[in-house]
Write an enzyme that holds these catalytic residues in place. Structure first.
Site, PDB file in Angstrom:
ATOM      1  N   SER A 246       0.817  -1.216   0.000  1.00 55.74           N
ATOM      2  CA  SER A 246       0.000   0.000   0.000  1.00 55.74           C
ATOM      3  C   SER A 246       0.852   1.268   0.000  1.00 55.74           C
ATOM      4  O   SER A 246       1.648   1.487  -0.898  1.00 55.74           O
ATOM      5  CB  SER A 246      -0.957  -0.047   1.200  1.00 55.74           C
ATOM      6  OG  SER A 246      -1.862   1.029   1.191  1.00 55.74           O
ATOM      7  N   HIS A 442      -7.812  -4.781  -0.632  1.00 49.86           N
ATOM      8  CA  HIS A 442      -6.583  -4.120  -0.216  1.00 49.86           C
ATOM      9  C   HIS A 442      -5.811  -4.868   0.875  1.00 49.86           C
ATOM     10  O   HIS A 442      -4.594  -5.071   0.749  1.00 49.86           O
ATOM     11  CB  HIS A 442      -6.906  -2.698   0.242  1.00 49.86           C
ATOM     12  CG  HIS A 442      -5.757  -1.752   0.144  1.00 49.86           C
ATOM     13  ND1 HIS A 442      -5.186  -1.401  -1.059  1.00 49.86           N
ATOM     14  CD2 HIS A 442      -5.055  -1.086   1.094  1.00 49.86           C
ATOM     15  CE1 HIS A 442      -4.204  -0.554  -0.846  1.00 49.86           C
ATOM     16  NE2 HIS A 442      -4.094  -0.355   0.451  1.00 49.86           N
TER      17      HIS A 442
END
Length: 476
Positions: A246, A442
């Site tokens: 991320s 995610h």
């Protein structure tokens, strides 16, 4: 392994495992020192009993001896989990930080040799790294993203977590903890984590200060091992294989654009669910962004500079289970193989932290459509950047070979967003890989039930092909 007590300004915390009368081991998680209106000094402790890495059992033992001392060395007495002592001087709040993270207990339980390394950045933040050492082997640095810590790389245990898997394959594995990560990135030579100034950072500081200090420390350690004969003198330990999740990719971009020397120090970057410009590349709308910023401002007005203290999200999900599950599926995890979607919130050190500036910086990038440094406003920008506009990072300086990974249903690092990164960095991106699952979001890169086969095995395969000079140029 023996851990030294951690000294933080006025408090001293001796951190160690404690054996309960009923059996089992308790680990000290946190120690908060308060001065109340009656001039009484009290220290509240939080303990956990590990349960094979699944969930935490929070309890306080009846008696604890000399775990927290004042700087002058006088011991505090304990009564049902609290120390109290009359004192002559008042202070508002002191934070005596704990330094025995849970993942170290997991490493020890699985007979994984491990080390602790303390690093101080150029601007005074004190970070703690974990290492699964293999002197002379190729060094791999794992870097967490927003709301993360090194726990994310070990939380599923040896059978699934990437850190264990790499170590079993004879890599020298280092786990980074960037500023703000609890509890390993909560120290500073002058500030405490209850001060506004402590939380004045975003991914810019992660890349400008934290990563340079960490990578330089790794080079110093591995270099000294080579000189002392602990490692093969011919082994390529000075270059680092970097893996980030991320927002770690943002920090990497800052690192290599502001400090070009690290383009030679990093052998390969593998970015899991990377972020960059965000504008029209995420699956949430302006109304949802405004709602998030309203929450951030509310926290700031209440002098709560940490957005999500440890346990905040877990307690929230206990109260509002259905709402939490909805948002988690939308924005965090939706892998078909992840049967316990909300289990990640049971790990109080996995989804925590976050500064208001981190969120504000991402909002600025989302709004501007460009990868820019933090925008302080025209007046402050003139002082900091010598221009009325925020600095635009020069991504053309980045030459590190890079592999990008994305999930089909990722709402933050969308397939469109990851391909836009490729379009910006065609000279350095060597491959773009889609995770082979119809649903992959995610945080699935860390906690999905089949993360080993879907992510880790593929990542290691491509990394070893790259090292052998056999990596194919494939854009998926």
């Amino acid at each position: 392994m023996q851990l030294a007590g951690h000294k933080h300004r006025h408090c001293h915390t001796a951190t160690r495992p404690l054996t309960r009368r009923s059996g089992g081991t308790l680990l000290l998680l946190n120690c908060n020192c308060h001065w109340n209106a009656e001039n009484s000094f009290s220290v509240e402790f939080l303990f956990a009993q590990p349960n094979d890495g699944v969930g935490l059992d929070h309890r306080c033992p009846r008696a604890v001896h000399q775990l927290c001392r004042r700087a002058n060395g006088s011991a505090l007495r304990v009564d049902n989990g609290k120390y109290q002592e009359d004192i002559s001087q008042r202070h508002s709040l002191l934070s005596a930080a704990l330094v025995l993270p849970l993942q170290l207990d997991w490493l020890k339980a699985h007979n994984a040799s491990h080390e602790l390394h303390n690093v101080t950045t150029a601007d005074g933040y004190q970070l703690q790294l974990q290492r699964l050492p293999r002197p002379g082997a190729r060094a791999v640095l794992l870097v967490h993203g927003l709301l993360g810590s090194s726990l994310g790389w070990v939380c599923l245990g040896p059978a699934k977590s990437l850190a264990f898997q790499l170590h079993q394959l004879q890599y020298d594995v280092w786990l980074a903890n960037l500023r703000g990560a609890y509890p390993h990135g909560r120290q500073h030579i002058e500030l405490t984590d209850v001060m506004d100034e402590f939380w004045s950072f975003s991914f810019h500081e992660h890349g400008a200060y934290d990563l340079p200090a960490i990578i330089d420390h790794m080079a110093e350690v591995t270099g000294s091992e080579q000189q002392s004969g602990e490692a093969d003198r011919e082994a390529p330990t000075r270059q680092v294989l970097l893996i980030g999740h991320s927002q770690a990719f943002n920090a990497f971009l800052v690192l290599c654009s502001l400090h070009p020397r690290f383009n030679q120090r990093i052998q390969l970057m593998q970015a899991l669910a990377p972020l960059s410009r965000l504008h029209r590349q995420v699956r949430f709308d302006a109304a949802q962004v405004r709602s998030l910023m309203k929450f951030v401002k509310k926290r700031q007005k209440s002098s709560k500079f940490e957005l999500f203290p440890p346990g905040y999200l877990r307690k929230l999900c206990q109260r509002k289970h259905e709402q939490c599950e909805y948002y988690t599926k939308q924005y965090a995890g939706s892998a078909k193989s992840n049967k316990k979607l909300l289990e990640a919130f049971n790990y109080e050190h996995l989804l925590q932290g976050g500064s208001a500036r981190e969120i504000k910086h991402l909002q600025q990038i989302w709004k501007s459509g460009d990868f820019i440094a933090y925008d302080y406003g025209p007046m402050q920008n003139m002082k900091i950047y010598n221009g009325v506009e925020a600095l635009r990072y020069n991504l053309s300086r980045i030459s590190v070979p890079t592999i990008l990974y994305f999930g089909e249903t990722d709402a933050i690092a969308t397939p469109e967003g990851v391909h836009a990164i490729y379009a910006q960095m065609m000279n350095s991106v060597r491959s773009v890989k889609r995770i082979e699952s119809p649903k992959f979001n995610h945080f699935d890169f860390l906690v999905a039930g089949e993360v080993k086969t879907l992510v880790n095995d593929k990542l290691i395969e491509l990394m070893e092909k790259f090292l052998e000079g056999k990596l194919s140029y494939i854009i998926e």
